[in-house]
Design an enzyme around this catalytic site. Structure first.
Site, PDB file in Angstrom:
ATOM      1  N   GLN A  84      17.782  -0.488  39.024  1.00 43.26           N
ATOM      2  CA  GLN A  84      18.985   0.078  39.653  1.00 43.26           C
ATOM      3  C   GLN A  84      18.762   1.517  40.106  1.00 43.26           C
ATOM      4  OE1 GLN A  84      22.851  -1.066  37.709  1.00 43.26           O
ATOM      5  NE2 GLN A  84      21.522  -1.354  35.950  1.00 43.26           N
ATOM      6  N   TYR A 144      15.734  -0.562  21.115  1.00 43.66           N
ATOM      7  CA  TYR A 144      15.754   0.085  22.428  1.00 43.66           C
ATOM      8  C   TYR A 144      15.977   1.587  22.281  1.00 43.66           C
ATOM      9  CZ  TYR A 144      17.568   1.639  26.945  1.00 43.66           C
ATOM     10  OH  TYR A 144      17.800   2.351  28.099  1.00 43.66           O
ATOM     11  N   THR A 203      18.661   7.823  27.463  1.00 42.75           N
ATOM     12  CA  THR A 203      19.879   7.052  27.247  1.00 42.75           C
ATOM     13  C   THR A 203      20.786   7.597  26.146  1.00 42.75           C
ATOM     14  OG1 THR A 203      20.626   4.842  26.482  1.00 42.75           O
ATOM     15  CG2 THR A 203      18.498   5.568  25.709  1.00 42.75           C
ATOM     16  N   THR A 243      14.583  -2.263  29.586  1.00 43.17           N
ATOM     17  CA  THR A 243      16.022  -2.002  29.442  1.00 43.17           C
ATOM     18  C   THR A 243      16.808  -3.177  28.872  1.00 43.17           C
ATOM     19  OG1 THR A 243      16.355  -2.680  31.734  1.00 43.17           O
ATOM     20  CG2 THR A 243      16.111  -0.311  31.324  1.00 43.17           C
ATOM     21  N   LEU A 270       2.960  -0.871  32.829  1.00 39.41           N
ATOM     22  CA  LEU A 270       3.142   0.351  32.030  1.00 39.41           C
ATOM     23  C   LEU A 270       2.726   0.180  30.570  1.00 39.41           C
ATOM     24  CD1 LEU A 270       6.492   1.827  33.377  1.00 39.41           C
ATOM     25  CD2 LEU A 270       4.189   2.712  33.699  1.00 39.41           C
TER      26      LEU A 270
END
Length: 292
Positions: free
Chosen positions: A11, A124, A100, A61, A36
């Protein structure tokens, strides 16, 4: 200026590609071009391209999925940012990285400041915090921009899911006890472009960690209500919303109840203005109308 943007279809990356058009020589590497999870490949690409600025908009994510694949989450969200920071420092390049609200546990009663104690509740969140720490350990010119509740016109996100479900169902239950600021990926990209402009014109604020979200606050149910109001204004019939507590909607990863981030420092240090979440949502929906 040579800019390397990591992440292609995410996004924030898609909005960055628009916002940075014409800013410099932009190279975009998605997961097809660069895995990555392989630090050596990251170093090779950075050495070959020799960017003056690296923007890391790539991340693992899938918050709930990360609970069952912690090694992959940490490889992409923690090890890779540290490797990027080292590669950037070797070239004297700057690094912009996105983090985040999930680095916090949500128990604080005020909007979180950059200096507040972190305590992630999920794999996460822990992996993203480890990525921040890896970049900070290297030092160099870096901006770590923490954001929250990101949505846009592409990918999987709350806006698109709600637009679909509100039109498919008669009644819809949405969590009402998690509070935060829905943040359009376009806001993140436009602000990033502004920060780059400030830096390039010698007007940069201090490097470091900053909070970057839309202004104001709401719950997920409040966000859904705003989306429903837009659909009704377009003449569409929508589901009745039922507010529920998080305990009625269990997920593998625990979410913070308070995701509010205080963005005063970014606005003061870098002279940027951030829109309210309602204004940004309106802008995002206007771009949707143009695309349709």
């Amino acid at each position: 200026m040579r800019i390397l943007l990591l992440g292609q279809y995410g996004q924030v990356s898609q909005e960055l590609q628009r916002a940075l058009h014409g800013t410099g020589e932009l190279t975009v590497l998605g997961r097809d071009q660069l895995d990555l999870a392989q630090p050596e490949l990251i170093r090779q690409h950075v050495q070959r391209l020799r960017p003056e600025l690296i923007i890391n908009a790539a991340a693992h994510t899938a918050v709930d999925q990360a609970e069952s694949e912690p090694e992959l989450a940490f490889a992409i969200n923690a090890t890779a940012p540290g490797t990027l920071a080292e590669a950037a420092a070797d070239l004297g390049a700057a690094l912009i990285h996105y983090s985040t609200d999930y680095v916090f546990d949500g128990s604080y009663t005020e909007p979180y400041r950059e200096s507040d104690s972190t305590n992630p509740l999920s794999i996460y969140g822990r992996s993203k915090l480890a990525g921040e720490q890896a970049i900070q350990a290297v030092g160099g010119m870096h901006l770590i921009l923490r954001t929250s509740w990101v949505y846009s016109q592409h990918g999987k996100n709350f806006l698109l899911t709600m637009q679909r479900l509100l039109q498919e169902r008669e009644s819809l239950s949405v969590v009402d006890d998690q509070i935060g600021a829905p943040t359009w990926a376009g806001t993140i990209a436009q602000t990033t472009a502004q920060l780059i402009e400030q830096w390039r014109s010698g007007q940069a604020g201090p490097w470091g960690v900053y909070h970057l979200t839309a202004q104001g606050e709401t719950s997920w149910c409040g966000f859904a209500s705003a989306i429903a109001a837009y659909l009704r204004s377009q003449g569409k019939s929508v589901a009745t919303l039922q507010p529920i507590p998080s305990s009625d909607y269990p997920t593998p990863a625990q979410r913070p109840l308070n995701s509010r981030l205080n963005c005063n420092r970014l606005q003061q240090d870098w002279q940027v203005q951030l829109p309210t979440w309602q204004q940004a949502l309106s802008d995002c929906l206007a771009t949707q109308s143009l695309h349709n």
